[in-house]
Design an enzyme around this catalytic site. Structure first.
Site, short mmCIF file in Angstrom:
data_model
loop_
_atom_site.label_atom_id
_atom_site.label_comp_id
_atom_site.label_asym_id
_atom_site.label_seq_id
_atom_site.Cartn_x
_atom_site.Cartn_y
_atom_site.Cartn_z
CG ASN A 87 4.60 0.12 -1.51
OD1 ASN A 87 3.42 -0.21 -1.42
ND2 ASN A 87 5.58 -0.56 -0.96
CG HIS A 104 -0.91 1.58 -7.66
ND1 HIS A 104 -1.18 0.72 -6.61
CD2 HIS A 104 -1.37 0.96 -8.77
CE1 HIS A 104 -1.80 -0.35 -7.07
NE2 HIS A 104 -1.91 -0.25 -8.38
N1 APR Z 1 6.07 -6.91 6.32
C1 APR Z 1 5.44 -7.53 5.27
N2 APR Z 1 4.12 -7.45 5.05
C2 APR Z 1 3.38 -6.73 5.94
C3 APR Z 1 3.95 -6.09 7.06
C4 APR Z 1 5.36 -6.19 7.23
N3 APR Z 1 5.97 -5.61 8.27
N4 APR Z 1 2.95 -5.47 7.75
C5 APR Z 1 1.81 -5.72 7.07
N5 APR Z 1 2.06 -6.49 6.00
C6 APR Z 1 1.12 -6.98 4.97
C7 APR Z 1 -0.30 -7.16 5.44
O1 APR Z 1 -0.47 -8.42 6.06
C8 APR Z 1 -1.05 -7.07 4.11
O2 APR Z 1 -1.12 -8.33 3.48
O3 APR Z 1 1.06 -6.00 3.95
C9 APR Z 1 -0.19 -6.13 3.27
C10 APR Z 1 -0.78 -4.75 3.10
O4 APR Z 1 -1.96 -4.88 2.34
P1 APR Z 1 -2.74 -3.55 1.91
O5 APR Z 1 -2.85 -2.64 3.08
O6 APR Z 1 -3.98 -3.99 1.20
O7 APR Z 1 -1.76 -2.82 0.89
P2 APR Z 1 -1.52 -3.16 -0.64
O8 APR Z 1 -1.75 -4.62 -0.92
O9 APR Z 1 -0.21 -2.60 -1.01
O10 APR Z 1 -2.69 -2.31 -1.37
C11 APR Z 1 -2.66 -2.29 -2.78
O11 APR Z 1 -4.42 -0.63 -2.75
O12 APR Z 1 -5.28 1.26 -1.84
C12 APR Z 1 -4.58 0.77 -2.91
O13 APR Z 1 -3.12 1.99 -4.24
C13 APR Z 1 -3.23 1.40 -2.99
O14 APR Z 1 -1.18 0.38 -3.74
C14 APR Z 1 -2.28 0.22 -2.85
C15 APR Z 1 -3.14 -0.95 -3.27
#
Ligand code: APR
Length: 232
Positions: A87, A104
């Site tokens: 994040n 990131h």
């Molecule tokens: N608590 C815990 N997890 C949650 C919640 C919550 N309240 N709400 C959603 N999630 C989960 C979703 O189920 C999903 O598995 O958070 C995850 C979010 O996934 P992504 O949207 O893909 O985000 P992330 O994995 O951080 O993406 C990684 O991708 O776009 C790039 O640089 C950006 O750092 C980011 C990277």
């Protein structure tokens, strides 16, 4: 104290009102990632890129750490907690976590386009064309864009390599090299994954806590206090 390493993703900040990327209504549904988060995007349309990050920065200034962030601070009472986050928000910092590595980049920082070592904290939320570094070059978001190297990935791998316990919270594990950090966890250590949805990991040695971060982390604290006979 045992080393507890926490890999967090966008879901960690969801309960603070910050959008995730790949869920319904997520950021990558709203924007084409290659038009707002890549070096080509910056080359072709820096105003659009700036607007994308300015809007996210503006929202971040109004957001606060949630119970999940605070639960990770509580774990510092019992463990040497090291957070490795995908994040770019500063909610772990604002909650009071001490050891945080941003893989990131950081939304509230900007950096020189001529010297990447010149990184500046932003006071407000708006970065504009014409905002320059001390060497006179345009400032850009201090973010790792798609297609750019992840400078801190080896530091993160070293941290994971020394973990006694690993926790993964709020990430779909879609993006590498961050998602590959799980492979650096020493064989056989306990790994917990907190997410309200299913997450494919290919690792059979994971205890899933199918909850949102705020609830899941409290459950994890209770599990760890029991497992390691910890008391307040
Ligand atoms: N608590 C815990 N997890 C949650 C919640 C919550 N309240 N709400 C959603 N999630 C989960 C979703 O189920 C999903 O598995 O958070 C995850 C979010 O996934 P992504 O949207 O893909 O985000 P992330 O994995 O951080 O993406 C990684 O991708 O776009 C790039 O640089 C950006 O750092 C980011 C990277």
């Amino acid at each position: 104290m045992k080393n507890l390493v926490v890999l967090t993703g966008a879901g960690m900040s969801a309960e603070s009102g910050i959008k995730t990327f790949r869920e319904m209504g997520g950021l990558w549904e709203e924007y084409d990632v290659m038009e707002v988060a890549s070096p080509q995007a910056w080359e072709n349309n820096p105003e659009l890129v700036m607007r994308f990050y300015n809007e996210r920065r503006k929202k971040l200034l109004k957001a606060s750490p949630n119970e999940g962030h605070k639960g990770l601070v509580e774990l510092e009472k019992y463990f040497n907690v090291q957070i490795v986050t995908q994040n770019v928000d500063d909610l772990h910092e604002r909650a009071g976590s001490k050891n945080i590595l941003h893989l990131h980049g950081e939304l509230r920082k900007v950096r020189s386009t001529v010297d990447p070592n010149l990184v500046y904290e932003m006071d407000g939320w708006e970065l504009k064309i014409g905002d320059t570094c001390e060497k006179g070059s345009q400032l850009r978001p201090h973010i790792v864009w798609f297609g750019e190297a992840v400078p801190k990935i080896s530091d993160a791998a070293i941290i994971c390599d020394k973990a006694d316990i690993m926790v993964v919270i709020g990430t779909s594990l879609n993006v590498y090299p961050a998602a590959g950090l799980l492979d650096y966890a020493p064989n056989g250590i306990p790994i917990y994954l907190i997410d309200p949805n299913d997450v494919g990991t290919g690792n059979s040695n994971i205890t899933f806590i199918k909850e949102k971060a705020g609830v899941g982390i409290q459950q994890l604290i209770n599990i760890l206090k029991e497992k390691y006979s910890l008391n307040d």
